[in-house]
Design a protein around this motif. Structure first.
Motif, PDB file in Angstrom:
ATOM      1  N   ARG A 186       0.833  -1.208   0.000  1.00  0.00           N
ATOM      2  CA  ARG A 186       0.000   0.000   0.000  1.00  0.00           C
ATOM      3  C   ARG A 186       0.869   1.259   0.000  1.00  0.00           C
ATOM      4  O   ARG A 186       0.580   2.223  -0.711  1.00  0.00           O
ATOM      5  CB  ARG A 186      -0.925  -0.009   1.219  1.00  0.00           C
ATOM      6  CG  ARG A 186      -1.833   1.219   1.301  1.00  0.00           C
ATOM      7  CD  ARG A 186      -2.871   1.070   2.376  1.00  0.00           C
ATOM      8  NE  ARG A 186      -3.909   0.122   1.983  1.00  0.00           N
ATOM      9  CZ  ARG A 186      -4.247  -0.965   2.689  1.00  0.00           C
ATOM     10  NH1 ARG A 186      -3.603  -1.243   3.818  1.00  0.00           N
ATOM     11  NH2 ARG A 186      -5.207  -1.763   2.262  1.00  0.00           N
ATOM     12  N   ARG A 187       1.936   1.254   0.778  1.00  0.00           N
ATOM     13  CA  ARG A 187       2.833   2.421   0.788  1.00  0.00           C
ATOM     14  C   ARG A 187       3.501   2.611  -0.573  1.00  0.00           C
ATOM     15  O   ARG A 187       3.728   3.739  -1.009  1.00  0.00           O
ATOM     16  CB  ARG A 187       3.884   2.258   1.889  1.00  0.00           C
ATOM     17  CG  ARG A 187       3.362   2.488   3.292  1.00  0.00           C
ATOM     18  CD  ARG A 187       4.501   2.687   4.287  1.00  0.00           C
ATOM     19  NE  ARG A 187       5.332   1.495   4.399  1.00  0.00           N
ATOM     20  CZ  ARG A 187       5.127   0.529   5.298  1.00  0.00           C
ATOM     21  NH1 ARG A 187       4.096   0.608   6.133  1.00  0.00           N
ATOM     22  NH2 ARG A 187       5.937  -0.516   5.359  1.00  0.00           N
ATOM     23  N   THR A 188       3.783   1.487  -1.216  1.00  0.00           N
ATOM     24  CA  THR A 188       4.385   1.587  -2.545  1.00  0.00           C
ATOM     25  C   THR A 188       3.395   2.183  -3.542  1.00  0.00           C
ATOM     26  O   THR A 188       3.761   3.014  -4.383  1.00  0.00           O
ATOM     27  CB  THR A 188       4.851   0.206  -3.026  1.00  0.00           C
ATOM     28  OG1 THR A 188       5.760  -0.343  -2.070  1.00  0.00           O
ATOM     29  CG2 THR A 188       5.548   0.314  -4.372  1.00  0.00           C
ATOM     30  N   PHE A 189       2.145   1.766  -3.450  1.00  0.00           N
ATOM     31  CA  PHE A 189       1.118   2.383  -4.297  1.00  0.00           C
ATOM     32  C   PHE A 189       1.041   3.893  -4.041  1.00  0.00           C
ATOM     33  O   PHE A 189       0.947   4.698  -4.981  1.00  0.00           O
ATOM     34  CB  PHE A 189      -0.247   1.745  -4.034  1.00  0.00           C
ATOM     35  CG  PHE A 189      -0.565   0.575  -4.916  1.00  0.00           C
ATOM     36  CD1 PHE A 189      -0.655   0.736  -6.294  1.00  0.00           C
ATOM     37  CD2 PHE A 189      -0.775  -0.685  -4.378  1.00  0.00           C
ATOM     38  CE1 PHE A 189      -0.960  -0.344  -7.114  1.00  0.00           C
ATOM     39  CE2 PHE A 189      -1.076  -1.771  -5.195  1.00  0.00           C
ATOM     40  CZ  PHE A 189      -1.166  -1.605  -6.569  1.00  0.00           C
ATOM     41  N   GLU A 190       1.068   4.265  -2.753  1.00  0.00           N
ATOM     42  CA  GLU A 190       1.006   5.690  -2.425  1.00  0.00           C
ATOM     43  C   GLU A 190       2.199   6.446  -3.010  1.00  0.00           C
ATOM     44  O   GLU A 190       2.060   7.540  -3.557  1.00  0.00           O
ATOM     45  CB  GLU A 190       0.963   5.862  -0.902  1.00  0.00           C
ATOM     46  CG  GLU A 190      -0.404   5.678  -0.303  1.00  0.00           C
ATOM     47  CD  GLU A 190      -1.400   6.687  -0.849  1.00  0.00           C
ATOM     48  OE1 GLU A 190      -1.102   7.896  -0.835  1.00  0.00           O
ATOM     49  OE2 GLU A 190      -2.467   6.274  -1.323  1.00  0.00           O
ATOM     50  N   HIS A 191       3.366   5.844  -2.871  1.00  0.00           N
ATOM     51  CA  HIS A 191       4.570   6.475  -3.423  1.00  0.00           C
ATOM     52  C   HIS A 191       4.452   6.605  -4.938  1.00  0.00           C
ATOM     53  O   HIS A 191       4.853   7.611  -5.526  1.00  0.00           O
ATOM     54  CB  HIS A 191       5.795   5.640  -3.042  1.00  0.00           C
ATOM     55  CG  HIS A 191       7.088   6.384  -3.176  1.00  0.00           C
ATOM     56  ND1 HIS A 191       8.270   5.926  -2.634  1.00  0.00           N
ATOM     57  CD2 HIS A 191       7.401   7.547  -3.799  1.00  0.00           C
ATOM     58  CE1 HIS A 191       9.245   6.782  -2.922  1.00  0.00           C
ATOM     59  NE2 HIS A 191       8.742   7.755  -3.629  1.00  0.00           N
ATOM     60  N   SER A 192       3.892   5.594  -5.566  1.00  0.00           N
ATOM     61  CA  SER A 192       3.799   5.599  -7.025  1.00  0.00           C
ATOM     62  C   SER A 192       2.854   6.687  -7.534  1.00  0.00           C
ATOM     63  O   SER A 192       3.176   7.399  -8.488  1.00  0.00           O
ATOM     64  CB  SER A 192       3.342   4.230  -7.523  1.00  0.00           C
ATOM     65  OG  SER A 192       1.993   3.976  -7.182  1.00  0.00           O
ATOM     66  N   VAL A 193       1.680   6.823  -6.907  1.00  0.00           N
ATOM     67  CA  VAL A 193       0.738   7.837  -7.397  1.00  0.00           C
ATOM     68  C   VAL A 193       1.201   9.239  -7.011  1.00  0.00           C
ATOM     69  O   VAL A 193       0.864  10.220  -7.683  1.00  0.00           O
ATOM     70  CB  VAL A 193      -0.688   7.569  -6.883  1.00  0.00           C
ATOM     71  CG1 VAL A 193      -1.214   6.262  -7.447  1.00  0.00           C
ATOM     72  CG2 VAL A 193      -0.763   7.573  -5.363  1.00  0.00           C
ATOM     73  N   LEU A 194       1.961   9.345  -5.924  1.00  0.00           N
ATOM     74  CA  LEU A 194       2.527  10.638  -5.580  1.00  0.00           C
ATOM     75  C   LEU A 194       3.565  11.057  -6.615  1.00  0.00           C
ATOM     76  O   LEU A 194       3.634  12.215  -7.014  1.00  0.00           O
ATOM     77  CB  LEU A 194       3.162  10.581  -4.191  1.00  0.00           C
ATOM     78  CG  LEU A 194       3.860  11.862  -3.705  1.00  0.00           C
ATOM     79  CD1 LEU A 194       2.863  12.999  -3.580  1.00  0.00           C
ATOM     80  CD2 LEU A 194       4.563  11.611  -2.387  1.00  0.00           C
ATOM     81  N   ALA A 195       4.357  10.089  -7.068  1.00  0.00           N
ATOM     82  CA  ALA A 195       5.414  10.393  -8.025  1.00  0.00           C
ATOM     83  C   ALA A 195       4.889  10.531  -9.443  1.00  0.00           C
ATOM     84  O   ALA A 195       5.335  11.397 -10.198  1.00  0.00           O
ATOM     85  CB  ALA A 195       6.487   9.297  -7.981  1.00  0.00           C
ATOM     86  N   ALA A 196       3.950   9.675  -9.837  1.00  0.00           N
ATOM     87  CA  ALA A 196       3.542   9.627 -11.242  1.00  0.00           C
ATOM     88  C   ALA A 196       2.043   9.776 -11.453  1.00  0.00           C
ATOM     89  O   ALA A 196       1.582   9.750 -12.598  1.00  0.00           O
ATOM     90  CB  ALA A 196       3.998   8.303 -11.859  1.00  0.00           C
ATOM     91  N   GLY A 197       1.281   9.950 -10.406  1.00  0.00           N
ATOM     92  CA  GLY A 197      -0.173   9.951 -10.531  1.00  0.00           C
ATOM     93  C   GLY A 197      -0.753  11.123 -11.278  1.00  0.00           C
ATOM     94  O   GLY A 197      -1.889  11.049 -11.765  1.00  0.00           O
TER      95      GLY A 197
END
Length: 664
Positions: A186-197
């Motif tokens: 879940r934290r990785t998903f959050e990091h991903s959408v923060l970076a590329a969302g």
């Protein structure tokens, strides 16, 4: 509309507040997310590299680790492929052959050396990061595989594909029965959408996040992700809104909303009126026991949520429509060494200009990052990015220049010069020196770099160092014309800055001895003498004229200097005898020239030694009449080094009207 947007903001605010972060990380957004830049997005866990230098340290560390394990020697053909890229790191085809070879040989040491070195030059090739990670995974090196993914995501945090591959890797390698593993994903998903969302084409990543939360039966997480997604202009914005409506319609609001949001929505409905029975409806988390009232509340809540986000959707649709044409013009969003078409370059430029004028800072930074992936080898976009960041973040500017100059454009002078100037503005003089020196070592023989180093030292009072740099340039020149160019610069520095006329004169005299046919050397000698006391410098001025007239210049140039000598003596001379002698010498040169012209007209071939001499710098032999004026002029474009210092003198006077020509 304004009221609805405010309510939407309230719902979003509530959706990201959770009592238990361990179990309710879905949709959780940092409070300062609006101010997050790509520089911050690239920050990594402890131990992961963030700069080229640290990546190089990883390469060295891997090499040492492999050596310590005493693995078998490199494959037989490795050195052959390696030598190609070692001699020319810009040979992209050579790299592809090398990487194909190490994969084919399935040799871990060779693969690490090849991939690690490749990414120092081409970090935007996301497909090769995936290949490298898969290679490590095939050798059961799970930790190393994850490290490769992290390094790749730091290099290209906007790579949707690489984020998806990494998350799938975590799903495969983590024990999903472990609650901590769920939190990691879940934290990785959050990091991903923060970076590329906020990428216009990030829909697959958002869908993956939503589907994963659905698999975890986390309805609140699904809702919160939708709340964030519906505010972002993406390619599939309409599809997301339709799926959001279906999600709201088929789930009970109490289950898909957080407690805070549920209470806020109840209060919202009560304040609007006309929904439910007013005071009979609870205002907190109390259960409604009356089935009819419960159904009414559920329907009213569903209607209200969709109503609010319909307004959000309408606004988002408007933003998408403004960007749609630009997005359709992007035909190659990924990195490649092949040149981009002019139409795509034009589209990127216009898209950036539009976003700078209309978008938020976060969206502008994301678009710049998307642009420099596709246009990594075009310095204009890096410079534009750095210029934009100057108004927002000093460290951001430095970060852009560092990536451009140390990785993607190591031999492009202009980004380096601008970076050095930026560091000088910030007072980092040693950093500016280092940038210019490193550039000169990579790109030898470029005058603008050496002169920028000289001017840097001069601006900060290091006149001895600036003089040393010019002397060194003269000694290391690869041709006589290049040596003369730097000699002129050196002499002007000595005269204009250090006020040392004798030394400046000596520098030019030495240069004339090396290249007697260079007109500019004589012109610059005249300039410094003219700028002094004419009475005191008369002998030196006449010596310059005599050296030019009696030297190896073409007849046309000798006539020009001879005539200029007559003009000087007429205007400033103290001895009429010198004037008359100069005039007689001038007449002899004219007669010599006329004789050569008559021979040419009669078909006689002009001797080689009498032909106009063309300098290595393509100096026009007509420089005489069109480049001489009463006072020597030295204005130049900043970096027009091809023409160096040219001067404009007035057309020579018709002395025949004052002094009758001698009869022949």
């Amino acid at each position: 509309m304004e009221s609805t947007e405010k309510e939407s903001g309230q719902l979003n605010t509530i959706s990201i507040n959770n009592d238990d972060p361990k179990n309710n990380d879905a949709g959780k957004e940092p409070s300062d997310a609006a101010d997050t830049t790509v520089v911050e997005m690239e920050q990594s866990p402890v131990g992961s590299p963030t700069t080229k230098e640290s990546v190089e340290a990883v390469v060295q560390g891997c090499t040492e680790q492999v050596a310590s394990e005493k693995e078998p020697p490199l494959p037989s053909q490795f050195e052959k492929f390696w030598k190609v890229v070692e001699e020319n790191p810009q040979d992209f085809s050579g790299w592809t052959y090398l990487l194909q070879y190490v994969e084919q040989e399935n040799h871990i040491r060779a693969a690490r050396k090849a991939f690690d070195s490749f990414f120092l030059h081409y970090p935007y090739c996301y497909g090769y990061w995936k290949k490298y990670a898969d290679f490590e995974k095939r050798h059961q090196n799970i930790k190393q595989s994850e490290e490769v993914y992290w390094r790749g995501l730091q290099a290209i945090p906007l790579s949707i594909d690489l984020w998806i591959h990494y998350i799938n890797f975590l799903k495969e390698t983590l024990d999903t029965n472990n609650p901590e593993a769920i939190n990691v994903i879940r934290r990785t998903f959050e990091h991903s959408v923060l970076a590329a969302g906020t990428d216009f084409r990030s829909d697959r990543l958002w869908d993956m996040y939503i589907n994963w939360e659905s698999e975890q039966k986390n309805l609140q997480g699904v809702t919160n992700v939708y709340f964030r997604l519906l505010n972002i202009p993406t390619q599939l914005y309409s599809q997301h809104f339709q799926r959001f409506r279906e999600h709201i319609q088929k789930n009970v609001p109490r289950d898909c909303l957080t407690s805070e949001k549920f209470i806020q929505l109840r209060k919202d409905l009560a304040s609007i009126g006309g929904h439910g029975t007013g005071g009979d409806m609870p205002s907190g988390l109390e259960e409604i026991t009356d089935p009819a009232k419960l159904i009414t509340e559920i329907e009213n809540m569903r209607h209200r949520i969709i109503e609010i986000y319909q307004e959000v959707f309408n606004h988002n649709e408007h933003e998408v429509n403004k960007r749609w044409t630009f997005e359709e013009g992007i035909k190659r969003p990924y990195f490649h060494v092949k040149p981009l078409e002019k139409a795509q370059l034009k589209n990127w430029k216009e898209y950036l200009d539009f976003e700078i004028e209309n978008g938020t800072h976060e969206r502008i930074v994301v678009l710049f990052e998307r642009c420099i992936i596709a246009c990594a080898l075009y310095e204009d976009f890096w410079i534009k990015y750095a210029k934009y960041m100057e108004n927002h973040s000093i460290e951001g500017v430095r970060h852009v220049y560092r990536r451009a100059c140390t990785i993607h454009l190591p031999k492009k002078p202009m980004p380096h010069l601008l970076w050095a100037a930026f560091e000088e503005q910030q007072g980092n003089i040693n950093e500016a020196r280092g940038i210019l020196k490193a550039l000169e070592e990579r790109v030898e023989g470029l005058a603008m770099i050496r002169l920028r180093r000289v001017s840097l030292e001069r601006r900060h009072g290091n006149l001895i160092e600036s003089e040393r740099l010019l002397e060194e340039a003269v000694k290391e020149a690869k041709s006589s014309s290049e040596a003369s160019f730097y000699a002129i610069k050196h002499a002007r520095h000595l005269f204009k800055v250090q006020k040392n006329l004798p030394k400046a004169r000596q520098v030019l005299l030495e240069a004339i001895e090396r290249e007697k046919e260079n007109t500019k050397l004589y012109l610059n000698w005249l300039e410094i003498e003219y700028n002094g006391d004419l009475k005191q410098n008369e002998e030196n001025i006449l010596a310059c004229f005599d050296k030019a007239v009696n030297g190896s210049l073409s007849v046309e140039m000798r006539i020009t200097f001879s005539q200029r000598k007559v003009e000087f003596l007429e205007d400033f001379g103290l001895d009429v005898s010198k004037l008359l002698n100069a005039y007689d010498e001038h007449q002899k040169l004219l007669q010599e020239h006329n004789s050569l012209k008559r021979k040419a007209e009669n078909g006689s071939e002009e001797p080689d030694e009498k032909k106009p001499h063309i300098e290595g710098a393509n100096v026009d032999t007509n420089v005489s009449s069109s480049q001489m004026t009463g006072d020597v002029q030295g204005s130049q474009d900043a970096y027009n080094y091809g023409s160096w210092y040219e001067y404009n003198y007035q057309n020579h006077w018709n002395y025949g009207q004052y002094y009758p020509s001698s009869s022949t």
